[in-house]
Design an enzyme around this catalytic site. Structure first.
Site, short mmCIF file in Angstrom:
data_model
loop_
_atom_site.label_atom_id
_atom_site.label_comp_id
_atom_site.label_asym_id
_atom_site.label_seq_id
_atom_site.Cartn_x
_atom_site.Cartn_y
_atom_site.Cartn_z
N HIS A 87 -11.22 -59.62 63.47
CA HIS A 87 -9.88 -59.27 63.01
C HIS A 87 -9.10 -60.49 62.52
O HIS A 87 -8.30 -60.39 61.62
CB HIS A 87 -9.10 -58.54 64.11
CG HIS A 87 -8.97 -59.31 65.38
ND1 HIS A 87 -9.81 -59.13 66.45
CD2 HIS A 87 -8.13 -60.30 65.72
CE1 HIS A 87 -9.47 -59.97 67.40
NE2 HIS A 87 -8.45 -60.68 67.00
N ARG A 96 -14.05 -46.65 52.24
CA ARG A 96 -14.66 -46.47 53.57
C ARG A 96 -13.68 -45.67 54.42
O ARG A 96 -12.76 -46.23 55.02
CB ARG A 96 -14.90 -47.82 54.23
CG ARG A 96 -15.97 -48.67 53.56
CD ARG A 96 -16.10 -49.98 54.33
NE ARG A 96 -17.32 -50.69 54.05
CZ ARG A 96 -17.38 -51.80 53.31
NH1 ARG A 96 -16.29 -52.30 52.78
NH2 ARG A 96 -18.54 -52.41 53.12
N ARG A 148 -16.25 -42.14 50.22
CA ARG A 148 -17.45 -41.99 51.04
C ARG A 148 -17.13 -41.13 52.25
O ARG A 148 -16.12 -41.34 52.91
CB ARG A 148 -17.94 -43.37 51.48
CG ARG A 148 -19.21 -43.28 52.31
CD ARG A 148 -19.79 -44.63 52.57
NE ARG A 148 -19.05 -45.35 53.60
CZ ARG A 148 -19.37 -46.58 54.01
NH1 ARG A 148 -20.39 -47.20 53.45
NH2 ARG A 148 -18.67 -47.18 54.94
N GLU A 193 -29.21 -47.32 51.19
CA GLU A 193 -29.03 -48.42 52.15
C GLU A 193 -30.09 -48.40 53.25
O GLU A 193 -29.94 -49.06 54.27
CB GLU A 193 -27.60 -48.45 52.70
CG GLU A 193 -27.04 -47.13 53.12
CD GLU A 193 -25.56 -47.20 53.53
OE1 GLU A 193 -24.99 -48.30 53.64
OE2 GLU A 193 -24.99 -46.12 53.76
N ASN A 228 -25.50 -54.25 52.34
CA ASN A 228 -25.28 -54.77 53.70
C ASN A 228 -26.28 -54.15 54.67
O ASN A 228 -26.92 -54.84 55.46
CB ASN A 228 -23.86 -54.45 54.19
CG ASN A 228 -22.80 -54.97 53.25
OD1 ASN A 228 -23.09 -55.82 52.41
ND2 ASN A 228 -21.59 -54.45 53.36
N ASP A 229 -26.38 -52.84 54.60
CA ASP A 229 -27.33 -52.16 55.48
C ASP A 229 -28.75 -52.26 54.95
O ASP A 229 -29.69 -52.41 55.73
CB ASP A 229 -26.94 -50.69 55.65
CG ASP A 229 -25.88 -50.53 56.72
OD1 ASP A 229 -26.05 -51.13 57.80
OD2 ASP A 229 -24.87 -49.84 56.48
N ARG A 248 -27.21 -56.94 61.16
CA ARG A 248 -26.23 -57.60 60.29
C ARG A 248 -25.06 -58.20 61.05
O ARG A 248 -24.26 -58.94 60.47
CB ARG A 248 -25.74 -56.64 59.20
CG ARG A 248 -24.97 -55.47 59.72
CD ARG A 248 -24.70 -54.43 58.63
NE ARG A 248 -23.31 -54.46 58.17
CZ ARG A 248 -22.75 -53.50 57.45
NH1 ARG A 248 -23.46 -52.44 57.10
NH2 ARG A 248 -21.51 -53.58 57.08
N CYS A 307 -22.50 -51.54 46.01
CA CYS A 307 -21.20 -51.62 46.70
C CYS A 307 -21.29 -52.46 47.98
O CYS A 307 -20.32 -52.58 48.70
CB CYS A 307 -20.64 -50.24 47.00
SG CYS A 307 -21.65 -49.28 48.11
C1 PEP Z 1 -23.37 -51.34 52.88
O1 PEP Z 1 -24.06 -51.04 53.86
O2 PEP Z 1 -23.69 -52.18 52.04
C2 PEP Z 1 -22.06 -50.69 52.67
C3 PEP Z 1 -21.37 -50.87 51.57
O3 PEP Z 1 -21.58 -49.93 53.69
P1 PEP Z 1 -20.91 -50.54 55.03
O4 PEP Z 1 -20.77 -52.02 54.83
O5 PEP Z 1 -19.64 -49.81 55.18
O6 PEP Z 1 -21.94 -50.19 56.06
MG MG Z 2 -23.56 -49.30 55.01
#
Ligand code: PEP
Ligand code: MG
Length: 592
Positions: A188, A295, A331, A430, A453-454, A464, A501
């Site tokens: 945060h 999100r 989403r 993802e 990211n995932d 992650r 994304c």
């Molecule tokens: C991702 O996983 O890249 C993504 C955009 O979703 P989040 O970061 O919300 O899991």
């Molecule tokens: Mg994700």
């Protein structure tokens, strides 16, 4: 020089102000039997006072800190937590223990419990609990909030950790930069520091014992360094780095009104990832051409109750209307793993990253999913709204989700509730299975959006959010880049749109590679990243991007790829990819 995690870009130079939050002197006292109930009441009043203080802090929350206020709600909930409150009261009563001591013992018991559980999410909860208990103790012992308000002149704030209330009380004009010992990239403190534009570094282990209040300090929020008592030469270096970074940032904004188009006429839409409707202002400031990822989990996190269909509709409508005709990709709920919601009592899962996440949760408990889809459909009348399903692993999941959507559409038609009949539906790529079977998924959706990211976490089997394996989380691993290429090819063959994304979409080092895949239509990212990515696109050609992508795909390791891209980008954009970090290290070795 101390190394940490850069969380908010910029350079701060100033005198250290050490904020020591952890030291309390607590005495253990045995109570007289006739004072026990008074002690229980004193404890309850301290809890109420702490709650009030949190509510006060929340009221002071500005729009920019909106996401941050959510954390305060979590803290207020902890103050109502049965275990924390009742365990302590039991101790006061049964062991005739003074409240300060009793609540400290409760905290110790839970810290011990959490330490023995190997779960990052719970570890985060432990820190929350500690902050809340310290707030209660401060009220019990009449220790006024140790003062950020005492800061009278510009300083660099150094502390072990910052509570949400501390962070909200930061005098923006006087805190030039901040560094904490605890925290990670998504903590945060990081969210808030970057929202306020305060250069920051977190996760600098052992820092506060190495600095005294008043020491000259440099915070390098670009490369994640903290320098205590810098030499004259280093200071000069960072002063000039600070000036050039400011000029550089302002200059980048020159391009916000032009499209991201290569010199040979290939256009990419640069969209924003958002978590709240308040971010529309930021999005405009940085020239985003719409929202590529909303999100929606954060809407739920910021509210005590599950938002109703009406509330969701109003929220989606507002964003759609304000941005129309620009696209807004909403989403559906992606809770699970590190994004837990207190209102959905999920079973404890041993391995939540592989558990009931995203679309799996929506299909297993469709009530909320249906509410969301209804709200999105109704809002679709007010702009270019699209639906995006998260964490897809199987075509059957998309088929089932689409069936639910079709049923709602049918119901709306019968009830003559208007909606956009042509609303587009997309799936996030993802997971390895969705990437490998992207061709099959593309038959069921209008577009795909790659959540790197995932995807990276699941492809490389690297959590992650776990700092112990952070060095293995390699966005430029050949497996990741080959997978991206494959997904892009599938989209091309299907004649459908593909976008990115995840964070990689906003990483300027990846821009030319992604462009070079040939059929990139949209990139969605933290709005702050847009100006730099746009600059790279506008000053490059598709031809050279393709050459870069081809070469990158022929390399055999993440290191080779990083080196190649580092060198290439620096050669092409010497003012955007400086070698400052290396330069600073050279100076240090010269000096020491
Ligand atoms: C991702 O996983 O890249 C993504 C955009 O979703 P989040 O970061 O919300 O899991
Ligand atoms: Mg994700």
């Amino acid at each position: 020089m101390y190394k940490g995690i850069a969380i908010s870009k910029g350079i701060a130079i100033g005198q250290a102000y050490i904020l020591d939050r952890t030291k309390f002197c607590i005495l253990q006292q045995k109570l007289n039997p006739d004072t026990v109930e008074a002690e229980v009441n004193r404890f309850r009043s301290a809890i109420e006072k702490t709650k009030l203080q949190m509510q006060e802090t929340k009221k002071r929350t500005t729009e920019v800190a909106d996401k941050y206020a959510i954390i305060l709600d979590t803290y207020t909930l902890l103050l109502e937590d049965d275990i924390l409150v009742n365990d302590t009261i039991e101790k006061i009563r049964n062991e005739r223990m003074n409240a300060e001591w009793a609540v400290t013992e409760t905290l110790e018991k839970f810290t011990h419990l959490f330490n023995n559980i190997n779960d990052e999410y719970l570890k985060g909860k432990k820190d929350d609990l500690e902050l809340v208990v310290h707030g209660i103790i401060r009220n019990l012992i009449g220790h006024s909030q140790e003062s950020l308000s005492e800061i009278q002149k510009p300083v660099v704030l150094i502390t072990h950790t910052l509570s949400p209330s501390d962070t909200l009380l930061i005098p923006r004009n006087l805190v030039l930069g901040l560094a904490t010992e605890a925290g990670g990239k998504t903590s945060h403190v990081g969210i808030f520091a970057s929202a306020l534009g305060i250069p920051g570094v977190v996760g600098v282990k052992g820092l506060s014992s190495q600095v005294n209040s008043g020491d000259p300090v440099v915070i390098d929020g670009i490369d994640g360094h903290v320098i205590v008592n810098p030499s004259k030469k280093l200071l000069e270096h960072y002063e000039s780095k600070r000036t050039s970074y400011k000029i550089y940032e302002e200059k980048l904004l020159d391009n916000i009104d032009r499209p991201a188009e290569t010199v040979d006429g290939f256009q990419v839409r640069l969209l924003a990832n958002i978590e709240s409707a308040h971010e529309i202002k930021t999005l405009r400031k940085f020239g985003a051409e719409g929202v590529g990822l909303y999100r929606t989990e954060f809407l739920y996190m910021s509210s005590q109750n599950i938002p109703s269909e009406g509330e969701l509709y109003e929220n989606f409508k507002k964003i759609a209307q304000e941005l129309a005709p620009l696209p807004v990709v909403i989403r559906t709920l992606d809770i699970g793993m590190d994004k837990q919601l207190h209102m959905f009592s999920q079973d404890d899962e041993d391995n939540p990253a592989l558990g009931l996440r995203g679309i799996r949760m929506s299909l297993a408990y469709p009530d909320q999913f249906i509410v969301q889809l209804k709200a999105i459909l109704k809002a679709s009348l007010y702009g270019d709204v699209k639906i995006l399903y998260p964490m897809v692993c199987d075509v059957a999941e998309v088929v089932q989700a689409n069936e639910t959507l079709e049923k709602i559409k049918e119901e709306f038609r019968l009830e003559q509730i208007p909606f956009n009949e042509d609303i587009e539906v997309g799936a996030m790529i993802e997971t390895p299975s969705s990437a490998i079977c992207a061709d099959l998924l593309l038959k069921e959706v209008d577009f795909i959006s790659i959540g790197t990211n995932d995807l990276i976490q699941y492809l490389l089997a690297v959590d992650r959010i776990n700092e112990n394996v952070a060095h293995l989380y390699k966005p430029f691993h050949p497996a990741v880049l080959k997978t991206l290429k494959r997904v892009f090819e599938a989209a091309k063959a299907a004649g459908k749109k593909v976008s990115i994304c995840g964070e990689l979409g906003g990483d300027p080092m990846a821009t030319l590679f992604l462009l070079g895949l040939g059929n990139l239509t949209d990139l969605s990212m933290d709005p702050h990243s847009i100006p730099k990515v746009k600059k790279i696109i506008c000053q490059s050609s598709m031809e050279e991007a393709k050459q870069i992508a081809d070469h990158v795909l022929s390399l055999g390791s993440a290191d080779e790829i990083n080196n190649f891209l580092g060198e290439e980008m620096w050669k092409r954009f010497p003012s955007d990819f400086t070698r400052d970090a290396k330069f600073a290290e050279n100076i240090i070795s010269e000096n020491e």
